[in-house]
Design a protein around this motif. Structure first.
Motif, PDB file in Angstrom:
ATOM      1  N   GLN A 177      11.174  -7.499 -31.309  1.00  0.00           N
ATOM      2  CA  GLN A 177      11.097  -7.865 -32.720  1.00  0.00           C
ATOM      3  C   GLN A 177       9.685  -8.334 -33.066  1.00  0.00           C
ATOM      4  O   GLN A 177       9.138  -7.970 -34.100  1.00  0.00           O
ATOM      5  CB  GLN A 177      12.104  -8.953 -33.055  1.00  0.00           C
ATOM      6  CG  GLN A 177      12.066  -9.351 -34.515  1.00  0.00           C
ATOM      7  CD  GLN A 177      13.074 -10.436 -34.844  1.00  0.00           C
ATOM      8  OE1 GLN A 177      13.835 -10.885 -33.991  1.00  0.00           O
ATOM      9  NE2 GLN A 177      13.085 -10.850 -36.095  1.00  0.00           N
ATOM     10  N   VAL A 178       9.074  -9.113 -32.195  1.00  0.00           N
ATOM     11  CA  VAL A 178       7.700  -9.575 -32.414  1.00  0.00           C
ATOM     12  C   VAL A 178       6.751  -8.384 -32.443  1.00  0.00           C
ATOM     13  O   VAL A 178       5.862  -8.299 -33.297  1.00  0.00           O
ATOM     14  CB  VAL A 178       7.289 -10.591 -31.331  1.00  0.00           C
ATOM     15  CG1 VAL A 178       5.808 -10.881 -31.393  1.00  0.00           C
ATOM     16  CG2 VAL A 178       8.094 -11.869 -31.464  1.00  0.00           C
TER      17      VAL A 178
ATOM     18  N   GLU B 109       7.237  -6.584 -35.761  1.00  0.00           N
ATOM     19  CA  GLU B 109       6.672  -7.309 -36.892  1.00  0.00           C
ATOM     20  C   GLU B 109       5.152  -7.321 -36.858  1.00  0.00           C
ATOM     21  O   GLU B 109       4.511  -7.431 -37.895  1.00  0.00           O
ATOM     22  CB  GLU B 109       7.214  -8.734 -36.933  1.00  0.00           C
ATOM     23  CG  GLU B 109       8.673  -8.789 -37.326  1.00  0.00           C
ATOM     24  CD  GLU B 109       9.226 -10.202 -37.330  1.00  0.00           C
ATOM     25  OE1 GLU B 109       8.454 -11.164 -37.118  1.00  0.00           O
ATOM     26  OE2 GLU B 109      10.438 -10.347 -37.531  1.00  0.00           O
ATOM     27  N   SER B 110       4.561  -7.201 -35.682  1.00  0.00           N
ATOM     28  CA  SER B 110       3.097  -7.165 -35.610  1.00  0.00           C
ATOM     29  C   SER B 110       2.542  -5.868 -36.179  1.00  0.00           C
ATOM     30  O   SER B 110       1.374  -5.803 -36.547  1.00  0.00           O
ATOM     31  CB  SER B 110       2.632  -7.356 -34.174  1.00  0.00           C
ATOM     32  OG  SER B 110       2.973  -6.227 -33.398  1.00  0.00           O
ATOM     33  N   GLN B 111       3.365  -4.828 -36.274  1.00  0.00           N
ATOM     34  CA  GLN B 111       2.925  -3.552 -36.825  1.00  0.00           C
ATOM     35  C   GLN B 111       3.054  -3.488 -38.348  1.00  0.00           C
ATOM     36  O   GLN B 111       2.581  -2.531 -38.963  1.00  0.00           O
ATOM     37  CB  GLN B 111       3.745  -2.412 -36.209  1.00  0.00           C
ATOM     38  CG  GLN B 111       3.632  -2.319 -34.718  1.00  0.00           C
ATOM     39  CD  GLN B 111       2.212  -2.052 -34.262  1.00  0.00           C
ATOM     40  OE1 GLN B 111       1.504  -1.277 -34.865  1.00  0.00           O
ATOM     41  NE2 GLN B 111       1.793  -2.731 -33.205  1.00  0.00           N
ATOM     42  N   LEU B 112       3.671  -4.486 -38.981  1.00  0.00           N
ATOM     43  CA  LEU B 112       3.853  -4.486 -40.426  1.00  0.00           C
ATOM     44  C   LEU B 112       2.540  -4.761 -41.146  1.00  0.00           C
ATOM     45  O   LEU B 112       1.571  -5.237 -40.550  1.00  0.00           O
ATOM     46  CB  LEU B 112       4.892  -5.538 -40.826  1.00  0.00           C
ATOM     47  CG  LEU B 112       6.303  -5.307 -40.317  1.00  0.00           C
ATOM     48  CD1 LEU B 112       7.185  -6.484 -40.694  1.00  0.00           C
ATOM     49  CD2 LEU B 112       6.878  -4.027 -40.886  1.00  0.00           C
TER      50      LEU B 112
ATOM     51  N   TYR C 256       0.613  -9.709 -45.062  1.00  0.00           N
ATOM     52  CA  TYR C 256       1.204 -10.348 -46.239  1.00  0.00           C
ATOM     53  C   TYR C 256       0.107 -11.126 -46.948  1.00  0.00           C
ATOM     54  O   TYR C 256      -0.373 -12.138 -46.456  1.00  0.00           O
ATOM     55  CB  TYR C 256       2.341 -11.275 -45.789  1.00  0.00           C
ATOM     56  CG  TYR C 256       3.093 -11.895 -46.930  1.00  0.00           C
ATOM     57  CD1 TYR C 256       4.025 -11.157 -47.638  1.00  0.00           C
ATOM     58  CD2 TYR C 256       2.868 -13.208 -47.304  1.00  0.00           C
ATOM     59  CE1 TYR C 256       4.730 -11.717 -48.681  1.00  0.00           C
ATOM     60  CE2 TYR C 256       3.561 -13.775 -48.351  1.00  0.00           C
ATOM     61  CZ  TYR C 256       4.489 -13.028 -49.037  1.00  0.00           C
ATOM     62  OH  TYR C 256       5.180 -13.587 -50.074  1.00  0.00           O
TER      63      TYR C 256
END
Length: 122
Positions: free
Chosen positions: A103-104, A107-110, A113
Motif C-alpha cells: 500500500q505504501v 501510494e508513493s506512485q500517486l 497533493y
C-alpha cells in the motif's frame, strides 16, 4: 493570467453564486410577495432540510463506509484451521506487513497533493 488571479476569480464567482442561490428565495418572498407566513415556512423548511442533509453527511457516510469496509474484509478475515507448521512457530498473519508495504509503494506512485483548494467546499 496567473494561477492566483484565476483562483481569486473562481472564489468570487462561487461566493456570488452561493449568495444568490441562498438568499434570492427569502428576499423574493419577504420584499416582493410580502408574505410573512410563507417566509416563515420557507425558512423553516430550508433550515430542516439543510440540517438533515448535514447530519446525514456527518454521521451516515462514515458509518456506511465503515460498514462497507467491514463487509469487504469479512471474507478475508476467515483463516483456515492452522496446520502443524503454523503451530510449530510460523505466524499465520505474516502476510499482513507485506500488504502494508505494498500500500505504501502504491501510494508513493500517486500524484503530489498540492493544496486543498480543489477539495470539497463545506
Amino acid at each position: 493570467r496567473s494561477w492566483k488571479t484565476r483562483e481569486n476569480a473562481l472564489i468570487v464567482k462561487l461566493f456570488l453564486f452561493e449568495f444568490v442561490a441562498w438568499y434570492f428565495g427569502p428576499m423574493y418572498i419577504a420584499f416582493w410577495l410580502q408574505d410573512l407566513p410563507l417566509l416563515r415556512a420557507f425558512l423553516r423548511t430550508q433550515l430542516l432540510v439543510t440540517q438533515t442533509v448535514q447530519q446525514l453527511q456527518e454521521v451516515g457516510l462514515p458509518l456506511f463506509s465503515t460498514l462497507r469496509q467491514k463487509a469487504a474484509q469479512a471474507p478475508t478475515e476467515l483463516q483456515p484451521i492452522a496446520s502443524t507448521e503454523d503451530r510449530a512457530g510460523t505466524r499465520p498473519d505474516a502476510a499482513a506487513p507485506t500488504s502494508k508495504l505494498s500500500q505504501v509503494a502504491m501510494e508513493s506512485q500517486l500524484e503530489m497533493y498540492d493544496d486543498t483548494f480543489e477539495d470539497h467546499l463545506e
